[in-house]
Motif scaffolding. Structure first.
Motif, short mmCIF file in Angstrom:
data_model
loop_
_atom_site.label_atom_id
_atom_site.label_comp_id
_atom_site.label_asym_id
_atom_site.label_seq_id
_atom_site.Cartn_x
_atom_site.Cartn_y
_atom_site.Cartn_z
N PHE B 348 0.83 -1.21 0.00
CA PHE B 348 0.00 0.00 0.00
C PHE B 348 0.86 1.26 0.00
CE2 PHE B 348 -3.28 -2.67 2.52
CZ PHE B 348 -3.79 -3.19 1.34
N VAL B 349 1.86 1.26 0.87
CA VAL B 349 2.68 2.47 0.99
C VAL B 349 3.50 2.69 -0.27
CG1 VAL B 349 4.53 3.55 2.34
CG2 VAL B 349 2.68 2.37 3.52
N ASN B 350 4.01 1.60 -0.84
CA ASN B 350 4.77 1.74 -2.09
C ASN B 350 3.88 2.19 -3.24
OD1 ASN B 350 7.26 1.11 -1.00
ND2 ASN B 350 6.94 -1.10 -1.25
N ALA B 351 2.61 1.85 -3.16
CA ALA B 351 1.66 2.31 -4.20
C ALA B 351 1.24 3.76 -3.96
CB ALA B 351 0.44 1.40 -4.22
N GLU B 352 1.75 4.36 -2.87
CA GLU B 352 1.48 5.75 -2.49
C GLU B 352 0.06 5.95 -1.95
OE1 GLU B 352 3.00 7.95 -5.86
OE2 GLU B 352 5.07 7.65 -5.19
N CYS B 353 -0.39 4.96 -1.21
CA CYS B 353 -1.65 5.09 -0.48
C CYS B 353 -1.33 5.53 0.95
CB CYS B 353 -2.37 3.74 -0.39
SG CYS B 353 -2.72 3.00 -1.98
N ALA B 354 -2.30 6.18 1.62
CA ALA B 354 -2.16 6.52 3.03
C ALA B 354 -2.85 5.42 3.82
CB ALA B 354 -2.81 7.86 3.31
N VAL B 355 -2.16 4.91 4.85
CA VAL B 355 -2.77 3.85 5.68
C VAL B 355 -3.02 4.41 7.08
CG1 VAL B 355 -2.61 1.47 6.45
CG2 VAL B 355 -1.42 2.17 4.38
N SER B 356 -4.24 4.19 7.58
CA SER B 356 -4.66 4.80 8.85
C SER B 356 -4.89 3.75 9.93
CB SER B 356 -5.96 5.57 8.61
OG SER B 356 -6.70 5.72 9.79
N THR B 357 -4.88 4.20 11.17
CA THR B 357 -5.31 3.37 12.29
C THR B 357 -6.82 3.13 12.15
OG1 THR B 357 -5.13 3.19 14.69
CG2 THR B 357 -5.84 5.30 13.86
N PRO B 358 -7.37 2.05 12.74
CA PRO B 358 -8.81 1.79 12.58
C PRO B 358 -9.69 2.97 13.03
CG PRO B 358 -7.74 -0.12 13.56
CD PRO B 358 -6.71 0.97 13.49
N THR B 359 -10.63 3.35 12.19
CA THR B 359 -11.61 4.40 12.50
C THR B 359 -12.73 4.35 11.46
OG1 THR B 359 -11.96 6.77 12.80
CG2 THR B 359 -10.33 6.15 11.17
N CYS B 360 -13.91 4.81 11.85
CA CYS B 360 -15.00 4.94 10.86
C CYS B 360 -14.74 6.19 10.02
CB CYS B 360 -16.34 5.11 11.55
SG CYS B 360 -16.74 3.80 12.71
N GLY B 361 -14.08 7.18 10.64
CA GLY B 361 -13.63 8.43 10.01
C GLY B 361 -14.34 8.92 8.77
N PRO B 362 -13.77 8.63 7.59
CA PRO B 362 -14.29 9.25 6.37
C PRO B 362 -15.65 8.71 5.92
CG PRO B 362 -12.51 7.72 5.85
CD PRO B 362 -12.57 7.83 7.34
N CYS B 363 -16.01 7.50 6.35
CA CYS B 363 -17.26 6.89 5.87
C CYS B 363 -18.44 7.81 6.09
CB CYS B 363 -17.49 5.55 6.57
SG CYS B 363 -19.11 4.86 6.26
N LEU B 364 -18.46 8.48 7.24
CA LEU B 364 -19.58 9.36 7.56
C LEU B 364 -19.17 10.83 7.52
CD1 LEU B 364 -20.36 9.26 11.38
CD2 LEU B 364 -18.26 8.42 10.40
N GLY B 365 -18.09 11.11 6.78
CA GLY B 365 -17.66 12.51 6.66
C GLY B 365 -17.20 13.08 7.98
N GLY B 366 -16.70 12.21 8.85
CA GLY B 366 -16.30 12.62 10.19
C GLY B 366 -14.94 13.31 10.21
N HIS B 367 -13.93 12.55 9.79
CA HIS B 367 -12.56 13.05 9.74
C HIS B 367 -11.73 12.07 8.91
CE1 HIS B 367 -10.99 10.51 13.38
NE2 HIS B 367 -11.99 9.93 12.82
N MET B 368 -10.44 12.33 8.77
CA MET B 368 -9.53 11.42 8.06
C MET B 368 -9.90 11.23 6.58
SD MET B 368 -7.22 10.48 10.24
CE MET B 368 -6.45 9.08 9.43
#
Lengths: 170, 419
Positions: B348-368
């Protein structure tokens, strides 16, 4: 019980993200939530000064999506006295009954227009549209839900049950 | 007359044979709440004047939506939950670093199991139907009721029979099946009803895909989405030290509707804005060359190992398009660890993706990963409502992890077959 108010009309599948967007869910304070009631369905709605004792009218599946009780709380705290819809999503219905927000399922909800003046009689199960002079009948709640409503919501109902159980134990 | 799985589980708990439409009050096995819904339940509970919860063993608290806390108010919400857990001796409170997205975490840790009655103040609580549990989303007041007396109320639901045969083709998984099923049912087609899955195709559906399918039952309005308990479930539970027995519906059970489904005929699906029911097949979708700004791979729907492996298979040795950003969120600390061990993070990182700690975050427009005005996301999450992931003028498309990964490389919604 009788309620009088004017109608604010919304469409089908109004979801809880529109009723109270997640960006406002970092609090559960009813007055704060009320300001953003219906924000993504009709921006600025919660801040109108003419919401008190008026009525939200919608189409099918009102309140679909998340289980956030903040949705009926925001509507109730905004001063809305009742929600009429063709149908309600299950969790929204449950939450409304539990917190004591009156809701009515009405097949003819789409015959009500924005700003129509409505008079709702819960005992008779009747809605009179004073603007168009139409009358609609609605089904009253099942007995189980009626008993929750008459206790003033699920918490009070639960308190009563606990009291009864303790009484039996004695 | 035989019984559905739903009727069997509910009858077992009530001690009598339940009938559809009956209202029942029953003791639940688990009552779950998160950082958005628990504070309301806690306030309601304390307002009653009751000092101690009915049974701390029933209670699960998982702050996951705005965690790691995105602002002061959300930190205050979690603080309230932490205090409540301590006061009430609730052991199943999951702190950052030991947590997961609730619906990934609970089955993984063996907290929910087959035949359980589970209520959660989160609509995706229906996820545990994958294990053959009766599990459904409720509100915070319902959870407060469980804190008070251990019980919740239900109306015994009608059941829709989803009869599945065949097997998934390459690049097709549980997400595609459930998106297609929601498009058949519509977003309220299962309102107040339970979806029960059965048929010879069931054995070809992995446990992670079953979680994805049950998870999105709510997007058709469903009260629950329940799989039978078969050899696969028994093995999954055995790995967690739980012994369960097979559970299926009776042959002569009564259903309100039957839908037949052949997995062989299914291709990857994409749900267009603004309803999860607006899905189209990938071959038709790809022709539209829909440009995307952000990809999200994760969530309670698609944040498990099978999902991350599928994304990694596509992203291995590649770089994502210069025009997109891709956020990958393992669904739990365990998934996070496993993904590191299997070398997926490197990919993932070599493909230039950002990897996050577990969170619902973006799914509901919360954060992350909140979307700006006019932006378009392709996400493996569960809802694409207006403004769901951010600005009210942003758009969300939904797909499986494979399609999301392929699209990250291309910069538009792409068919993994044509990479």
């Amino acid at each position: 019980m009788e309620i009088k108010g004017k109608a604010f009309v919304f469409g089908d599948d109004v979801n809880t993200d529109e009723i109270i967007p997640a960006r406002y869910l970092n609090t559960s304070e009813p007055k704060e939530l009320a300001k953003y009631c219906m924000e993504d369905a009709r921006p600025g709605f919660g801040k109108r000064d003419d919401l008190k004792s008026n009525i939200i009218v919608a189409g099918e599946n009102f309140g679909c999506g998340s289980s956030r009780e903040h949705a009926p709380i925001a509507i109730k705290a905004a001063g809305i006295s009742c929600v009429i819809a063709k149908s309600f999503a299950r969790i929204f219905l449950r939450n409304s009954i539990n917190i004591g927000l009156p809701i009515i399922e009405l097949e003819e909800a789409n015959k009500i227009n924005e700003e129509d003046k409505l008079r709702i009689n819960f005992d008779r199960g009747e809605i009179v549209n004073e603007t168009t002079k139409e009358k609609f009948k609605f089904q009253s709640y099942p007995d189980f839900m009626k008993s929750i409503i008459s206790e003033g919501g699920w918490i009070n109902y639960a308190k009563k049950l606990i009291k009864e159980e303790n009484h039996e134990k004695k | 007359m035989g019984m559905t799985i739903t009727e069997k589980i509910l009858s077992e708990k009530t001690g009598h044979k339940v009938r559809v439409g009956e209202y029942i009050l029953i003791e639940v096995d688990i009552a779950l709440a998160n950082d958005i819904t628990a504070p309301l339940a806690i306030d309601e509970f304390y307002k009653t004047g009751i000092k101690k919860v009915y049974n701390p063993e029933q209670i699960v608290l998982v702050p996951d939506h705005f965690v790691p806390n995105k602002d002061i108010l959300s930190a205050m919400q979690v603080k309230k939950i932490r205090k409540f857990a301590k006061e009430q001796n609730i052991e199943k409170f999951f702190e950052l670093g030991r947590m997961g997205i609730e619906h990934v975490l609970l089955p993984e840790q063996g907290i929910v199991k087959s035949r359980d009655i589970v209520v959660g103040a989160d609509s995706h609580t229906c996820t545990y139907g994958a294990l053959g549990a009766f599990s459904t989303g409720v509100g915070s007041t319902d959870i407060a009721g469980v804190y008070m007396m251990g019980k919740a109320w239900f109306k015994v639901p009608e059941v829709i029979d989803v009869y599945i045969k065949g097997n998934f083709r390459k690049y097709v998984s549980g997400k595609d099946f459930i998106l297609k099923l929601i498009s058949i049912l519509g977003v309220s087609g299962a309102n107040y009803k339970v979806l029960e899955f059965r048929g010879p195709g069931i054995e070809n559906i992995s446990m992670d895909s079953r979680f994805t399918i049950s998870n999105m039952a709510i997007e058709a309005g469903g009260k629950a989405g329940i799989f039978p308990v078969d050899d696969l479930t028994i093995e999954y539970e055995r790995e967690r030290g739980i012994k369960v027995e097979k559970l299926t519906a009776d042959e002569d059970a009564s259903y309100m509707r039957r839908i037949e489904f052949d997995l062989n005929e299914l291709e990857p699906q994409v749900a267009f804005p603004f309803l999860p029911s607006n899905s189209k097949g990938i071959s038709e979708t790809e022709k539209e060359k829909i440009k995307i700004d952000q990809i999200v791979i994760g969530s309670c729907t698609n944040g498990r190992m099978e999902d991350l492996r599928a994304a990694a298979m596509i992203l291995k040795g590649k770089k994502i398009s210069r025009n997109v950003r891709c956020i990958i969120i393992p669904g739990s600390q365990q998934v996070y660890k496993n993904a590191i061990r299997e070398g997926l993070f490197d990919i993932f990182v070599n493909a230039e993706c950002a990897v996050s700690t577990p969170t619902c975050g973006p799914c509901l427009g919360g954060h992350m990963g909140v979307l700006a005005e006019g932006e378009v996301a392709l996400s493996t999450t569960n809802r694409n409502f207006v403004g769901r992931m951010g600005h009210v003028k942003s758009k969300v498309y939904l797909s499986s992890p494979v399609v999301a990964a392929a699209s990250a490389i291309k910069g538009y919604i792409a068919n993994p077959e044509n990479l």
